[in-house]
Motif scaffolding. Structure first.
Motif, PDB file in Angstrom:
ATOM      1  N   UNK A 361       0.816  -1.215   0.000  1.00 38.07           N
ATOM      2  CA  UNK A 361       0.000   0.000   0.000  1.00 38.07           C
ATOM      3  C   UNK A 361       0.849   1.265   0.000  1.00 38.07           C
ATOM      4  N   UNK A 362       2.066   1.191   0.509  1.00 40.09           N
ATOM      5  CA  UNK A 362       2.887   2.402   0.601  1.00 40.09           C
ATOM      6  C   UNK A 362       3.335   2.899  -0.770  1.00 40.09           C
ATOM      7  N   UNK A 363       3.173   2.098  -1.806  1.00 39.16           N
ATOM      8  CA  UNK A 363       3.535   2.527  -3.149  1.00 39.16           C
ATOM      9  C   UNK A 363       2.310   2.958  -3.961  1.00 39.16           C
ATOM     10  N   UNK A 364       1.127   2.958  -3.346  1.00 35.60           N
ATOM     11  CA  UNK A 364      -0.081   3.347  -4.074  1.00 35.60           C
ATOM     12  C   UNK A 364      -0.163   4.867  -4.203  1.00 35.60           C
ATOM     13  N   UNK A 365      -1.117   5.273  -4.998  1.00 37.29           N
ATOM     14  CA  UNK A 365      -1.267   6.698  -5.290  1.00 37.29           C
ATOM     15  C   UNK A 365      -1.547   7.502  -4.024  1.00 37.29           C
ATOM     16  N   UNK A 366      -2.503   7.046  -3.213  1.00 33.93           N
ATOM     17  CA  UNK A 366      -2.941   7.845  -2.064  1.00 33.93           C
ATOM     18  C   UNK A 366      -1.879   7.940  -0.990  1.00 33.93           C
ATOM     19  N   UNK A 367      -0.917   6.999  -0.976  1.00 33.67           N
ATOM     20  CA  UNK A 367       0.098   6.994   0.075  1.00 33.67           C
ATOM     21  C   UNK A 367       1.289   7.892  -0.246  1.00 33.67           C
ATOM     22  N   UNK A 368       1.433   8.327  -1.494  1.00 32.31           N
ATOM     23  CA  UNK A 368       2.620   9.093  -1.876  1.00 32.31           C
ATOM     24  C   UNK A 368       2.324  10.572  -2.139  1.00 32.31           C
ATOM     25  N   UNK A 385      10.507   8.666  -8.123  1.00 31.74           N
ATOM     26  CA  UNK A 385       9.327   9.160  -8.825  1.00 31.74           C
ATOM     27  C   UNK A 385       9.285   8.692 -10.278  1.00 31.74           C
ATOM     28  N   UNK A 386      10.433   8.468 -10.886  1.00 29.51           N
ATOM     29  CA  UNK A 386      10.433   7.920 -12.241  1.00 29.51           C
ATOM     30  C   UNK A 386       9.769   6.555 -12.301  1.00 29.51           C
ATOM     31  N   UNK A 387      10.238   5.556 -11.519  1.00 29.74           N
ATOM     32  CA  UNK A 387       9.556   4.255 -11.495  1.00 29.74           C
ATOM     33  C   UNK A 387       8.123   4.336 -10.979  1.00 29.74           C
ATOM     34  N   UNK A 388       7.843   5.253 -10.057  1.00 28.46           N
ATOM     35  CA  UNK A 388       6.488   5.367  -9.522  1.00 28.46           C
ATOM     36  C   UNK A 388       5.506   5.793 -10.616  1.00 28.46           C
ATOM     37  N   UNK A 389       5.880   6.775 -11.421  1.00 28.08           N
ATOM     38  CA  UNK A 389       5.023   7.183 -12.527  1.00 28.08           C
ATOM     39  C   UNK A 389       4.904   6.083 -13.575  1.00 28.08           C
ATOM     40  N   UNK A 639      -8.833  11.764  -4.098  1.00 26.47           N
ATOM     41  CA  UNK A 639      -7.927  10.653  -3.850  1.00 26.47           C
ATOM     42  C   UNK A 639      -8.593   9.544  -3.056  1.00 26.47           C
ATOM     43  N   UNK A 640      -9.887   9.347  -3.238  1.00 22.01           N
ATOM     44  CA  UNK A 640     -10.609   8.295  -2.535  1.00 22.01           C
ATOM     45  C   UNK A 640     -11.277   7.333  -3.509  1.00 22.01           C
ATOM     46  N   UNK A 641     -10.744   7.284  -4.724  1.00 21.32           N
ATOM     47  CA  UNK A 641     -11.365   6.410  -5.708  1.00 21.32           C
ATOM     48  C   UNK A 641     -11.287   4.960  -5.272  1.00 21.32           C
ATOM     49  N   UNK A 642     -10.158   4.571  -4.699  1.00 23.12           N
ATOM     50  CA  UNK A 642      -9.981   3.202  -4.243  1.00 23.12           C
ATOM     51  C   UNK A 642      -9.938   3.187  -2.712  1.00 23.12           C
ATOM     52  N   UNK A 643     -10.761   2.344  -2.124  1.00 25.13           N
ATOM     53  CA  UNK A 643     -10.804   2.253  -0.667  1.00 25.13           C
ATOM     54  C   UNK A 643      -9.586   1.508  -0.142  1.00 25.13           C
TER      55      UNK A 643
END
Length: 661
Positions: A361-368, A385-389, A639-643
């Motif tokens: 979860x720490x690599x998901x959108x809402x966590x970063x 941020x390169x690999x994250x995108x 940023x709440x699209x995914x629970x």
């Protein structure tokens, strides 16, 4: 000798000019010698020597000194040349006359070192982890002076395109790549292969692919793959690439990553069966027609070891390779429908969802919270941020490919039964949500001023652009306006990347051609499009192909002239499927004509009396439902699209509480 015999005359210490020219013995009388008097000719002594019997000796000594100086200068130049050829030590001039030349050579060497250092810095900022993890950043710039020449040239060929000026000229970059190829192939031919040889082949494969020379890129990558198979250790396990300092292991995984992204240059069009990849996901390509079955669920396992971010990008590229194979496959008429459990659609969907379950979860959108970081912070952590995108864009592009109306239409062509309504809506919702997320990410990147360098992200944006292009001609005004805006945004984003990568410029040009190919038939009011060109754009290696690149590798006897006339390119994938102008696959023949792909915006009928009395005002009821379920487009902003996992329990309790009314 007797006293009566005449004493021979002494040799004159200075000869007159006429005797000197004739090389005759001069008596030496002055001011006029007897020899000249006898011949009645003018006798002249050189003025510089007249009255100075030592003048001749001084002149000879002066000439000898000049010759010695010239000889010494020549010897110094020869030593300098030998020193440059041996490249073992710097040439040392022996005389002052060589100082300007020595300064010139030193200046050239300094310029070469400056270019190598600049290339190293550019590579770390624009290429490292974007997408290849070839080098550990620490000490990389300082190591350039000791690296093999072919590797330095390959690094320059890749990285110097990210700077302005003569260094970024395409001809110069091609020269670097050509020289690097010659040197590395010399090692291949005569042995002495090192890790730098594999690194060079990996970078050259990326370079050739980026220039649109797909065949040469595949050949180079296959060579590197074969060599890695000969030297890699059995049971190689993927670890934390960010902390890995062994360049050999980094190189092996970089080649594996490049194989998944670019392919091997040969499209087999089949899912493989029973062959394990390094990640034990059974993804990839094979000549087997029978697709691999979805494995049995292994049950709950212990939490996985934290591998860092980048290893998950490597695993995602396996699913990307499956999606590329799905997009490029010519569907057999007897193929099962997409919703069948053993179809290629279902298998890729399974692996895509299974990958989602592996990422922490720490690599998901809402966590970063990408939007909350400053540009300086983003630039400082490009290795993250390169690999994250990359992870975000590729993950969203895969469902867009799977549910692309063009690709689904080919799989529905022989399906003559009523399509499940749930599949139609699920397909449309998938492309609607994923394309909206891609546009949101583009907005964030442009708002931050953060320049993206990874070319794979550009390929993802091209896929999304083709969907927006299809929806730009629907009858629904709201969807049409959003699609046109989305298409223009994708094109603008792609144009920036295309200035760095020539193969993305090829895609941008083909996308423009696709837009120009759309025309409407006034008789049946349907749209036509260049379907083969659309198909090319959906497969990464096909879309990257430069029209003139084939002739650079193959000769006249191997080239096949194109037999497809230009007029035949204007077609639709199915005569009964109006691809352009339909929302998703709602225009396909298997879809009921009175079925909407998405619900109407307004409900005009009043609610039931009893239900309204129990729950209160209808407007209040609408707001409560909206806040509970959530609008997907609002979820992008909030940023709440995914629970999160812990949110599902609360959501279920809310539903039960609502049902208690």
């Amino acid at each position: 000798m007797s006293a009566d015999e005449p004493r021979p005359s002494k040799r004159a210490r200075q000869a007159c000019d006429p005797c000197r020219r004739k090389k005759s013995r001069c008596p030496g009388e002055k001011p006029e010698c007897s020899y000249c008097q006898r011949l009645s000719q003018q006798c002249v002594y050189s003025q510089s020597d007249f009255g100075d019997p030592r003048g001749s000796t001084d002149m000879v000594e002066s000439r000898l000194t000049e010759q010695a100086r010239r000889l010494e200068s020549l010897e110094g130049r020869i030593e300098e040349l030998l020193g440059c050829l041996s490249a073992k030590q710097e040439p040392t001039p022996t005389t002052a006359s060589l100082e300007p030349r020595a300064c010139s050579i030193t200046s050239n060497e300094t310029q070469v070192d400056t270019i190598s250092t600049m290339a190293a810095h550019l590579y770390l900022r624009c290429c490292n982890y974007q997408p290849l993890p070839l080098f550990h950043p620490e000490g990389f710039v300082e190591s350039m002076a000791s690296r093999d020449q072919e590797l330095v040239l390959a690094i320059q060929a890749i990285s110097l395109r990210f700077t302005a000026g003569p260094a970024a000229d395409g001809v110069s970059l091609r020269g670097h790549a050509t020289r690097a190829r010659s040197l590395v192939m010399e090692r291949v031919n005569y042995g002495r292969l090192e890790v730098s040889s594999l690194q060079t082949l990996c970078l050259l494969a990326l370079y050739e692919f980026s220039t649109g020379n797909i065949a040469q890129a595949g050949l180079t990558l296959n060579t590197a793959t074969y060599l890695t198979q000969r030297v890699s250790l059995a049971g190689e396990v993927l670890g934390n690439i960010h902390t890995e300092t062994d360049e050999k292991r980094r190189c092996l995984w970089s080649i594996e990553l490049l194989k998944h992204l670019q392919g091997d240059g040969i499209q087999t069009h089949r899912l493989k069966s029973g062959v394990l990849t390094p990640f034990d996901t059974r993804s990839g390509l094979s000549a087997s027609h029978e697709p691999v079955a979805i494995p049995q669920y292994p049950g709950v396992t212990s939490p996985q070891e934290d591998l860092g971010l980048f290893p998950y990008t490597i695993q995602l590229t396996e699913v990307w390779a499956l999606a590329m194979n799905y997009a490029a496959t010519r569907v057999d008429p007897a193929s099962p429908p997409p919703w069948f459990s053993r179809s290629d659609y279902s298998i890729v969907t399974y692996w895509h969802t299974d990958f989602d379950s592996r990422v922490p979860l720490k690599f998901r959108y809402h966590a970063n919270r990408f939007h909350s970081h400053s540009l300086a912070e983003l630039e400082q952590r490009r290795d993250f941020w390169g690999p994250w995108l990359f992870l975000q864009f590729v993950y969203l592009a895969i469902p867009c490919l799977l549910n692309h109306p063009f690709l689904l239409s080919m799989r529905l062509r022989s399906f003559r039964h009523t399509m499940p309504l749930s599949f139609l809506r699920q397909s449309f919702e998938a492309i609607t949500a994923c394309t909206a997320w891609v546009l949101h990410l583009i907005d964030l990147i442009e708002h931050k001023g953060f320049e993206v360098f990874d070319p794979t992200i550009g390929a993802c944006v091209v896929v999304v652009a083709t969907i927006h292009l299809q929806h730009s001609f629907v009858e629904d005004q709201d969807l049409r306006d959003k699609a046109k805006s989305g298409y223009e945004k994708c094109v603008r984003f792609l144009q920036t990347l295309a200035t760095r990568w020539p193969h993305l410029n090829n895609m941008s040009h083909k996308l423009h051609q696709l837009r120009e190919s759309i025309s409407r038939n006034p008789e049946n009011r349907t749209w036509s499009i260049d379907a083969p060109l659309l198909w090319e754009l959906l497969v990464y290696d096909h879309a990257s192909q430069s029209p003139s690149s084939t002739g650079t590798l193959f000769g006249r006897t191997l080239l096949n002239p194109s037999t497809r006339p230009a007029a035949s390119r204007m077609m639709t994938p199915d005569a009964e499927f109006p691809l352009v102008g339909s929302a998703g696959i709602s225009g396909h023949q298997t879809v009921a004509r009175d079925l909407d792909a998405y619900p109407p915006d307004l409900v005009t009928t009043p609610p039931a009396t009893g239900f309204a009395a129990a729950l209160g005002d209808p407007s209040t009821l609408s707001g409560e439902f909206h806040g509970l379920v959530g609008d997907p487009l609002d979820g992008i902003v909030n940023e709440n699209l995914f629970l999160a996992p812990e949110s599902y329990g609360r959501a279920i309790e809310d539903w039960w509480n609502l049902a208690s009314f």
